[in-house]
Scaffold this motif. Structure first.
Motif, PDB file in Angstrom:
ATOM      1  N   ALA A 145       0.821  -1.216   0.000  1.00 29.54           N
ATOM      2  CA  ALA A 145       0.000   0.000   0.000  1.00 29.54           C
ATOM      3  C   ALA A 145       0.855   1.266   0.000  1.00 29.54           C
ATOM      4  O   ALA A 145       0.465   2.280  -0.562  1.00 29.54           O
ATOM      5  CB  ALA A 145      -0.928   0.004   1.203  1.00 29.54           C
ATOM      6  N   ASP A 146       2.019   1.187   0.623  1.00 30.72           N
ATOM      7  CA  ASP A 146       2.906   2.352   0.621  1.00 30.72           C
ATOM      8  C   ASP A 146       3.652   2.368  -0.707  1.00 30.72           C
ATOM      9  O   ASP A 146       4.640   1.671  -0.886  1.00 30.72           O
ATOM     10  CB  ASP A 146       3.881   2.243   1.796  1.00 30.72           C
ATOM     11  N   ARG A 147       3.165   3.145  -1.644  1.00 32.09           N
ATOM     12  CA  ARG A 147       3.725   3.162  -2.996  1.00 32.09           C
ATOM     13  C   ARG A 147       4.889   4.131  -3.121  1.00 32.09           C
ATOM     14  O   ARG A 147       5.386   4.365  -4.205  1.00 32.09           O
ATOM     15  CB  ARG A 147       2.647   3.561  -4.013  1.00 32.09           C
ATOM     16  N   LEU A 148       5.289   4.745  -2.029  1.00 34.41           N
ATOM     17  CA  LEU A 148       6.382   5.719  -2.061  1.00 34.41           C
ATOM     18  C   LEU A 148       6.128   6.794  -3.116  1.00 34.41           C
ATOM     19  O   LEU A 148       7.038   7.258  -3.788  1.00 34.41           O
ATOM     20  CB  LEU A 148       7.713   5.012  -2.344  1.00 34.41           C
ATOM     21  N   GLY A 149       4.868   7.095  -3.287  1.00 33.90           N
ATOM     22  CA  GLY A 149       4.520   8.174  -4.200  1.00 33.90           C
ATOM     23  C   GLY A 149       4.538   7.802  -5.677  1.00 33.90           C
ATOM     24  O   GLY A 149       4.393   8.665  -6.531  1.00 33.90           O
ATOM     25  N   MET A 150       4.716   6.528  -5.975  1.00 34.15           N
ATOM     26  CA  MET A 150       4.741   6.141  -7.400  1.00 34.15           C
ATOM     27  C   MET A 150       3.335   6.040  -7.956  1.00 34.15           C
ATOM     28  O   MET A 150       2.552   5.215  -7.495  1.00 34.15           O
ATOM     29  CB  MET A 150       5.405   4.775  -7.554  1.00 34.15           C
ATOM     30  N   PRO A 151       3.004   6.847  -8.940  1.00 32.91           N
ATOM     31  CA  PRO A 151       1.655   6.753  -9.499  1.00 32.91           C
ATOM     32  C   PRO A 151       1.559   5.543 -10.432  1.00 32.91           C
ATOM     33  O   PRO A 151       2.569   5.129 -10.993  1.00 32.91           O
ATOM     34  CB  PRO A 151       1.526   8.048 -10.309  1.00 32.91           C
ATOM     35  N   PRO A 152       0.366   4.962 -10.588  1.00 30.94           N
ATOM     36  CA  PRO A 152       0.229   3.867 -11.549  1.00 30.94           C
ATOM     37  C   PRO A 152       0.442   4.364 -12.980  1.00 30.94           C
ATOM     38  O   PRO A 152       0.246   5.546 -13.257  1.00 30.94           O
ATOM     39  CB  PRO A 152      -1.203   3.375 -11.354  1.00 30.94           C
ATOM     40  N   VAL A 153       0.852   3.471 -13.863  1.00 34.25           N
ATOM     41  CA  VAL A 153       1.091   3.879 -15.260  1.00 34.25           C
ATOM     42  C   VAL A 153      -0.160   4.517 -15.850  1.00 34.25           C
ATOM     43  O   VAL A 153      -1.285   4.149 -15.503  1.00 34.25           O
ATOM     44  CB  VAL A 153       1.471   2.691 -16.179  1.00 34.25           C
ATOM     45  N   SER A 154       0.075   5.438 -16.763  1.00 37.30           N
ATOM     46  CA  SER A 154      -1.091   6.132 -17.324  1.00 37.30           C
ATOM     47  C   SER A 154      -1.813   5.263 -18.347  1.00 37.30           C
ATOM     48  O   SER A 154      -3.007   5.407 -18.553  1.00 37.30           O
ATOM     49  CB  SER A 154      -0.663   7.450 -17.958  1.00 37.30           C
ATOM     50  N   ARG A 155      -1.092   4.345 -18.988  1.00 37.36           N
ATOM     51  CA  ARG A 155      -1.764   3.452 -19.930  1.00 37.36           C
ATOM     52  C   ARG A 155      -1.646   2.001 -19.486  1.00 37.36           C
ATOM     53  O   ARG A 155      -0.748   1.286 -19.920  1.00 37.36           O
ATOM     54  CB  ARG A 155      -1.191   3.630 -21.334  1.00 37.36           C
ATOM     55  N   PRO A 156      -2.555   1.568 -18.617  1.00 34.74           N
ATOM     56  CA  PRO A 156      -2.456   0.198 -18.117  1.00 34.74           C
ATOM     57  C   PRO A 156      -2.726  -0.822 -19.228  1.00 34.74           C
ATOM     58  O   PRO A 156      -3.545  -0.576 -20.112  1.00 34.74           O
ATOM     59  CB  PRO A 156      -3.543   0.108 -17.040  1.00 34.74           C
ATOM     60  N   GLN A 157      -2.025  -1.925 -19.162  1.00 30.77           N
ATOM     61  CA  GLN A 157      -2.232  -2.996 -20.133  1.00 30.77           C
ATOM     62  C   GLN A 157      -2.919  -4.178 -19.473  1.00 30.77           C
ATOM     63  O   GLN A 157      -2.901  -4.307 -18.254  1.00 30.77           O
ATOM     64  CB  GLN A 157      -0.868  -3.490 -20.625  1.00 30.77           C
ATOM     65  N   ARG A 158      -3.492  -5.017 -20.307  1.00 31.51           N
ATOM     66  CA  ARG A 158      -3.989  -6.305 -19.804  1.00 31.51           C
ATOM     67  C   ARG A 158      -2.904  -7.338 -20.083  1.00 31.51           C
ATOM     68  O   ARG A 158      -2.578  -7.598 -21.235  1.00 31.51           O
ATOM     69  CB  ARG A 158      -5.275  -6.700 -20.515  1.00 31.51           C
TER      70      ARG A 158
END
Ligand code: ARG
Length: 656
Positions: A145-158
């Motif tokens: 849960a602690d992502r150290l401020g890393m945002p998820p990718v803007s274009r998620p893939q399957r």
């Protein structure tokens, strides 16, 4: 600012400068930005001047000058870098400024409140119900849960991830263990990065061997009992007996052949036996998954049998479209041909010049066999149906097969056939994340005591046992050390499980996955070196330093999380740079599927921390603001280690 890795940030800035100089030619825009090979060349390098000079017909050093003049490296009023330097023919050496580095780290937010740590394997218990593993999956997600401020990718893939994939009615072997550990790390990492990961446990649960087993168990009871390991041993022994009888007894052989057809046709009695074998095998697999803390659940099983009623259509389509007699589709470039070879139906693959792409040891053409003369389908037929299902129904953008390198040719052929059949368009990435063998101390493929299969449960038990011995050694070594932890029995058990299981996993993950490695207890449990015990010990030590500093200051966590970072000491700066590079490391691991890169990073981080701690005492800091800044470095180091280890699937312990 925290939305970007350092590498991406610099790449973007340099790309913009180069684009200005290059005019509209996009081919020259790659800024060739990479981490510097040696600290004396700075932190990063931009090596684009040479290529750009060619394009502009100018001298590389002059072009490097122009890039330096054109690049905008300001960020909210501070310069990202120290003055740039040009070296050699035109390399641009980049050194980040301390002001920027300090601020970059300070933008990492505090961890979300109350992130419960997962309970999974720590007590060594082996829950085998799938709800429990469901809970386990939520548990590990919480631990990231602690992502150290890393945002998820803007274009998620399957992303479809095929891993573990053991065979029923058989023990899982160390190859499956390695694939499970690697695959699980990749699943966690890709999910963390922000992609949708669809786990597929392509269990070997179909095929002619089940005919023999069904014929056998029509006369004998299917082994059962509490001990799943012993049950699988008994089934394996029965299979050997059935095989012997198959060769010696024509009536039994006929019954076995018939049984295959009965099973595939859905005959109730045959299916019953098969289901029992399934249940016993699955129980054993689930025990191993639970011990490993693997995030696979029963819902991820998409075994070979799942494709049973798709096989005929798959093979028919290939026959119809690609047989030379049947007016095969016009193909330009590489092509395939479906025809009979010694009675079996096969797919032959040719390159543009008409030469076979694959050859056997004698130099003859080597095709993919998709249907035997008796009508039976094979491993490859199932994989063809599966790739189609994954692309068309699961809508994969990327399909990753975590399988041993022994199967790399099978996968090359599969991928080529799937492309040529149009079942996997070019935009879908098909990848073999292959791995090497686990070797025994003799350098040969690791086997059990008597040359048979290694019992994974026994192996994991031994790991925990040895970890317990290691902990006693740690206790002896640090007698008199005031930081020494005193653990009660319960905690000791938990720690031994984390260290032991973690050591087995870390051994798999820290080696380049494509190479074979020797399974060596002393090495993987060593307290020094790139091992799980070292990493876990480093984490626990940082936590204890932090706790003591907080206690001494008469406060509790979070303490120091707000402090400004000056980074005046070289060791402090080195640690800061390492911490800031976590993001780009994860990006590399997710792109190249290389857990060993993450292990290497964490190992360097632990080393950087130890050097920092030697040079920059925390408790004995000269003043309050320095102490707070150093505590913040402790906090960030611990959180980065915890997250990194969590992505590897390794639970940390607070004390050791
Ligand atoms: N069951 C196979 C084995 O044990 C591995 C299957 C891998 N996945 C696949 N799609 N072929 O070797």
């Amino acid at each position: 600012m925290t939305h970007n890795s350092l590498l991406n940030l610099l790449r973007g800035r340099f790309a913009a400068a180069i684009a200005k100089l290059a005019g509209d030619d996009p081919s020259s825009v790659d800024p060739q930005l990479r981490a510097a090979g040696e600290p004396r060349f700075g932190d990063y390098q931009c090596n684009a001047a040479m290529a750009l000079a060619k394009l502009l017909g100018a001298k590389p050093r002059d072009v490097a000058q122009q890039i330096v003049a054109a690049v905008d490296l300001a960020e909210d009023g501070v310069s990202v870098v120290e003055p740039l330097e040009i070296a050699g023919p035109g390399f641009i050496n980049i050194r980040l400024s301390n002001a920027f580095l300090g601020r970059y780290l300070c933008e990492i937010p505090a961890p979300p409140a109350a992130s419960p740590t997962a309970p999974p394997t720590a007590d060594g218990a082996a829950p085998d119900r799938s709800e429990q593993r469901g809970a386990l999956r939520t548990g590990w997600q919480a631990s990231l849960a602690d992502r150290l401020g890393m945002p998820p990718v803007s274009r998620p893939q399957r992303i479809v991830l095929d891993y573990s994939s053991p065979n029923i009615a058989k023990q899982m072997h160390v190859g499956h263990l390695r694939g499970t550990i690697l695959g699980d790390c990749l699943a966690r990492t890709l999910e963390f990065v922000g992609h949708t990961v669809i786990r597929q446990n392509h269990v070997g649960d179909w095929g002619t061997q089940f005919g023999k087993l069904i014929a056998w168990y029509t006369e004998h009871p299917v082994p059962a009992g509490d001990d799943s390991d012993a049950v699988l041993d008994a089934i394996e022994a029965d299979y050997r007996a059935a095989n012997k009888r198959f060769d010696a007894d024509p009536a039994f052989a006929a019954a076995a052949r018939q049984a295959v057809g009965r099973l595939q046709g859905g005959d109730a009695a045959a299916r019953e036996i098969w289901q029992r074998l399934y249940a016993q095998s699955q129980r054993a697999f689930n025990e191993v998954y639970a011990r490993l803390g693997a995030t696979l659940t029963d819902a991820d099983i998409r075994g070979e049998s799942f494709y049973n009623d798709r096989l005929a259509a798959t093979v028919d389509e290939l026959r119809r479209r690609f047989s030379p007699r049947g007016g095969a589709e016009a193909q330009t470039g590489p092509r395939m041909e479906v025809r009979e070879d010694q009675g079996a139906l096969c797919v032959f693959l040719y390159d543009t010049t008409g030469q076979p792409c694959f050859r056997n040891a004698e130099g003859g053409e080597f095709p993919i066999m998709i249907q035997k003369s008796d009508g039976a389908f094979l491993y490859a037929s199932t994989d063809l149906a599966a790739v189609r299902y994954r692309v068309q129904e699961l809508k994969a953008d990327r399909v990753i097969y975590v399988i041993g390198n022994e199967q790399s040719r099978h996968l090359q052929m599969l991928f080529m056939a799937a492309r040529l059949a149009g079942w996997a368009p070019e935009r879908v990435r098909l990848e073999h994340a292959g791995h090497g063998l686990v070797l025994g101390p003799d350098g040969k493929k690791l086997t059990g005591r008597h040359g048979g299969s290694v019992h994974l449960r026994a192996l994991l038990d031994e790991a925990v046992e040895r970890a317990r011995a290691l902990m006693e050694e740690i206790d002896r070594r640090r007698e008199g050390d005031e930081t020494a932890a005193t653990l009660d029995d319960e905690e000791r058990r938990r720690v031994a499980a984390c260290v032991g299981i973690g050591a087995v996993k870390y051994a798999d993950l820290s080696h380049d996955r494509n190479t074979d490695y020797r399974f060596d207890w002393d090495k993987l449990l060593a307290l020094k070196g790139n091992t799980a015990p070292y990493m876990l010990y480093a984490y626990a030590r940082i936590r204890s330093i932090y706790r003591r500093a907080a206690e001494r200051a008469g406060t509790i966590e979070p303490y120091g999380r707000e402090a400004a970072l000056e980074l005046g000491e070289p060791a402090e700066r080195a640690l800061a740079l390492r911490l800031a590079r976590f993001r780009e490391t994860i990006e590399v691991v997710a792109a190249d599927l290389t857990p060993n890169v993450l292990c290497g990073y964490l190992y360097e981080l632990a080393g950087d921390f130890m050097r920092f701690y030697e040079a920059c005492p925390v408790l004995a800091a000269p003043d309050e603001s320095t102490r707070l800044a150093r505590m913040r470095m402790c906090d960030l180091s611990a959180r980065t280690l915890k997250l990194g280890l969590g992505l590897l699937g390794i639970e940390t312990v607070e004390r050791m």
